[in-house]
Scaffold this active site. Structure first.
Site, PDB file in Angstrom:
ATOM      1  N   LYS A 188       0.871  -1.182   0.000  1.00 22.67           N
ATOM      2  CA  LYS A 188       0.000   0.000   0.000  1.00 22.67           C
ATOM      3  C   LYS A 188       0.908   1.232   0.000  1.00 22.67           C
ATOM      4  O   LYS A 188       1.990   1.206   0.615  1.00 22.67           O
ATOM      5  CB  LYS A 188      -0.819  -0.092   1.296  1.00 22.67           C
ATOM      6  CG  LYS A 188      -1.976   0.846   1.456  1.00 22.67           C
ATOM      7  CD  LYS A 188      -2.674   0.499   2.794  1.00 22.67           C
ATOM      8  CE  LYS A 188      -3.874   1.355   3.077  1.00 22.67           C
ATOM      9  NZ  LYS A 188      -4.551   0.970   4.343  1.00 22.67           N
ATOM     10  N   SER A 222      -9.391   0.731   3.463  1.00 21.37           N
ATOM     11  CA  SER A 222      -8.623   1.599   2.617  1.00 21.37           C
ATOM     12  C   SER A 222      -7.561   0.887   1.770  1.00 21.37           C
ATOM     13  O   SER A 222      -7.101   1.437   0.784  1.00 21.37           O
ATOM     14  CB  SER A 222      -7.948   2.679   3.474  1.00 21.37           C
ATOM     15  OG  SER A 222      -7.073   2.093   4.408  1.00 21.37           O
ATOM     16  N   SER A 233      -9.269  -1.856   7.543  1.00 21.66           N
ATOM     17  CA  SER A 233      -8.756  -1.522   6.206  1.00 21.66           C
ATOM     18  C   SER A 233      -7.993  -2.623   5.484  1.00 21.66           C
ATOM     19  O   SER A 233      -7.675  -2.473   4.310  1.00 21.66           O
ATOM     20  CB  SER A 233      -7.876  -0.272   6.280  1.00 21.66           C
ATOM     21  OG  SER A 233      -8.682   0.881   6.352  1.00 21.66           O
TER      22      SER A 233
END
Lengths: 99, 480
Positions: free
Chosen positions: B79, B154, B178
């Site tokens: 990420k 996320s 997330s």
């Protein structure tokens, strides 16, 4: 019912948060923040008399390491993200007026 | 031969070591797949040149029969809130659009030290604030199962990358769900370890008492291998806890036998309202399968769990407002030019660098921490957090695992919720508790409903990560 923020409250909050809000954004921010305050007001019904607050979950205390400097090979890289860097100092806008 | 021919990372590494396929050929496939899947908007950056250089080094090591790491030649994605040395790390925010990391996340270094190859950085909601990647300041990632829907967030880019067969594993961060939520929406395994088990050093901070780092993978065994490599104390993160002496890799049937006697509690509070009936029925069908397989399953209630979201949306923005106060546009990050006044310079840099969701959370956090409201909001939330933790600790005296769906709804349409923050926040209702309590939790694929993926969540007591993974490995085929 939770506290509801007025226009003035939201503008003051923005100032405290070091943010500026455009006038056309004010209504949306006010609505959104008030909705969140409504959501979290569910906690009003929970009795917390004599309950200790939780700051962290590990229970670890006083984690230390020896205070020794370690040579970092990329020291210059630490500063290449700054807007302006001169003679080992960050250059920032003036804080104090001359007069 | 393709890396996707190998079910587990362990098998893939063995094949690479046996020279059944070269690392170079794997990297070629990876970049071909990145081109094929461009329209899903998964990655913010990729490192083609560096990846091929790395592949060459590892292929040479193999030829020369030099010692190899446990992830030799395995491509991976992180990420874009993980700092990777000398590469941009944006956290999908305009604020950090041009930020080049001067150091690297401990977890990334540990993976690279095992000869894994970093391919690129995945999209996310800016600063990891969100459940859909729609809050990314750059673009929205599309769900691999339906392009009109969100991949969850996320860590949406990380989960989509696995579903699209770009790489076999990715790292994500989980502050309120997330990792697990996008894993559920993209039909993958997403694991949030116990708080403190994986170093947060070099990861852009969101809410420090809740942030966890973990893998998104195709199966539980791979998740256990990645955890085994990244877990453990780190001098650069004083909140890290020591690792399990026996490690985390789910090895064989002896691991699994233990879990047959496991006592399982169904969190019935999750099934009352606010849940899609199809998601509920699908979950209950899986519970029946567990019972038929001989597991002891009972309904339980967690009296305080209905307040978890309220606690979360006080503590999380409070910690966000504190962590994001460091962004002044002077040392790094977006800088508003042509402003001569110091204070205005900071205000303008922050106002133009942060997106709407970050600003909203900063202001809410500032409010609940302000002197007049601190006791009524922040302290109150911390006290309710204590009661919630007590609820869970009590249940874990009787039950080894607690289960429920991961998300109360199916992947939703792009644009459906992004003008309504409360509707978006409600998607986290089943995942935030594990962060508040600090316990490990995993989302496992639980089959498809109307062609869309759904997830099955398992939680265990703090530092029982190994047993949770062993149990998950045992049931993953059963509930698929």
């Amino acid at each position: 019912m939770a506290n509801q923020l007025s226009d003035q409250d939201v503008l003051k909050l923005a100032k405290l948060s070091q943010l500026t809000i455009k006038s056309e954004e004010l209504e949306v921010f006010k609505k959104d923040i008030n909705e969140v305050l409504n959501l979290v007001s569910m906690l009003d019904e929970v009795d917390v008399t004599d309950i200790k607050p939780t700051n962290q979950v590990t229970g670890l205390e006083n984690i230390t390491r020896s205070d020794e400097s370690i040579k970092y090979s990329y020291s210059d890289d630490l500063f290449h993200n700054a807007v302006k860097f001169e003679d080992g100092y960050l250059v920032v806008p003036k804080i104090i007026n001359e007069n | 031969m393709s890396w996707t021919d190998f079910v587990t990372i362990e098998d893939l590494v063995q094949a690479i070591k046996n020279q059944q396929l070269t690392v170079k050929s794997i990297i070629e496939q990876v970049f071909e797949q990145i081109e094929q899947t461009r329209s899903f908007q998964v990655l913010l950056t990729d490192f083609k040149k560096e990846a091929f250089e790395q592949a060459n080094l590892i292929d040479n090591k193999i030829r020369l029969q030099q010692p190899l790491g446990r992830l030799a030649g395995v491509p991976f994605i992180v990420k874009d809130n993980f700092l990777t040395f000398n590469q941009t790390t944006t956290a999908a925010s305009h604020m950090l659009e041009n930020f080049v990391a001067p150091y690297q996340a401990t977890s990334v270094t540990k993976l690279i030290n095992e000869d894994a190859i970093l391919i690129g950085k995945a999209n996310l909601d800016a600063y990891a604030h969100g459940s859909s990647t729609e809050n990314s300041d750059f673009f929205t990632t599309k769900n691999p199962y339906d392009k009109n829907r969100v991949p969850g967030g996320s860590s949406g880019g990380s989960a989509a990358a696995i579903a699209l067969n770009i790489v076999p594993f990715a790292l994500g961060t989980d502050t309120g769900g997330s990792i697990r939520l996008p894993a559920s929406f993209c039909n993958q395994v997403g694991f949030k370890p116990s708080y403190g088990l994986v170093s947060r050093s070099g990861v852009v901070a969101m809410a420090s008492s809740l942030d966890c780092i973990g893998p998104i993978t195709r199966n539980v065994k791979d998740a256990s291998l990645i955890l085994d490599i990244i877990a453990g104390q780190d001098q650069l993160d004083s909140t890290t806890i020591s690792r399990d002496q026996v490690g985390y890799v789910v090895v064989n049937s002896s691991d699994r036998k233990i879990t047959r006697k496991a006592k399982i509690g169904v969190i019935s509070d999750y099934l009352i309202d606010g849940i899609d009936q199809k998601v509920k029925n699908n979950f209950l069908n899986k519970v029946e399968l567990l019972k038929k397989a001989g597991f002891q399953v009972e309904d339980v209630t967690v009296p305080l769990i209905k307040y978890a979201l309220g606690v979360y949306y006080i503590i999380c923005p409070a910690e966000i407002s504190s962590n994001l106060s460091r962004y002044d546009g002077l040392r790094y990050g977006y800088h508003q030019i042509n402003v001569n006044d110091f204070e205005t310079s900071i205000e303008m840099s922050r106002s133009n660098g942060f997106g709407r969701e970050a600003k909203r959370r900063i202001m809410i956090g500032t409010y609940v921490l302000s002197s007049g409201y601190y006791d009524a909001y922040y302290k109150k939330a911390q006290q309710v957090r204590t009661k919630l933790i007590d609820n869970f600790k009590k249940l874990f005296k009787t039950y080894d695992f607690l289960i429920g769906p991961t998300v109360p709804i199916l992947p939703f349409k792009i644009g459906e919720k992004n003008s309504d923050p409360i509707a978006m926040y409600l998607t986290d209702v089943m995942t935030v508790s594990a962060n508040l309590v600090g316990i490990p939790a995993i989302s496992l694929p639980a089959g498809m409903i109307d062609g869309l993926p759904t997830g099955f969540q398992v939680m265990a007591d703090s530092q029982v990560d190994k047993k949770l993974l062993a149990f998950s490995a045992e049931i993953e085929e059963l509930i698929k």
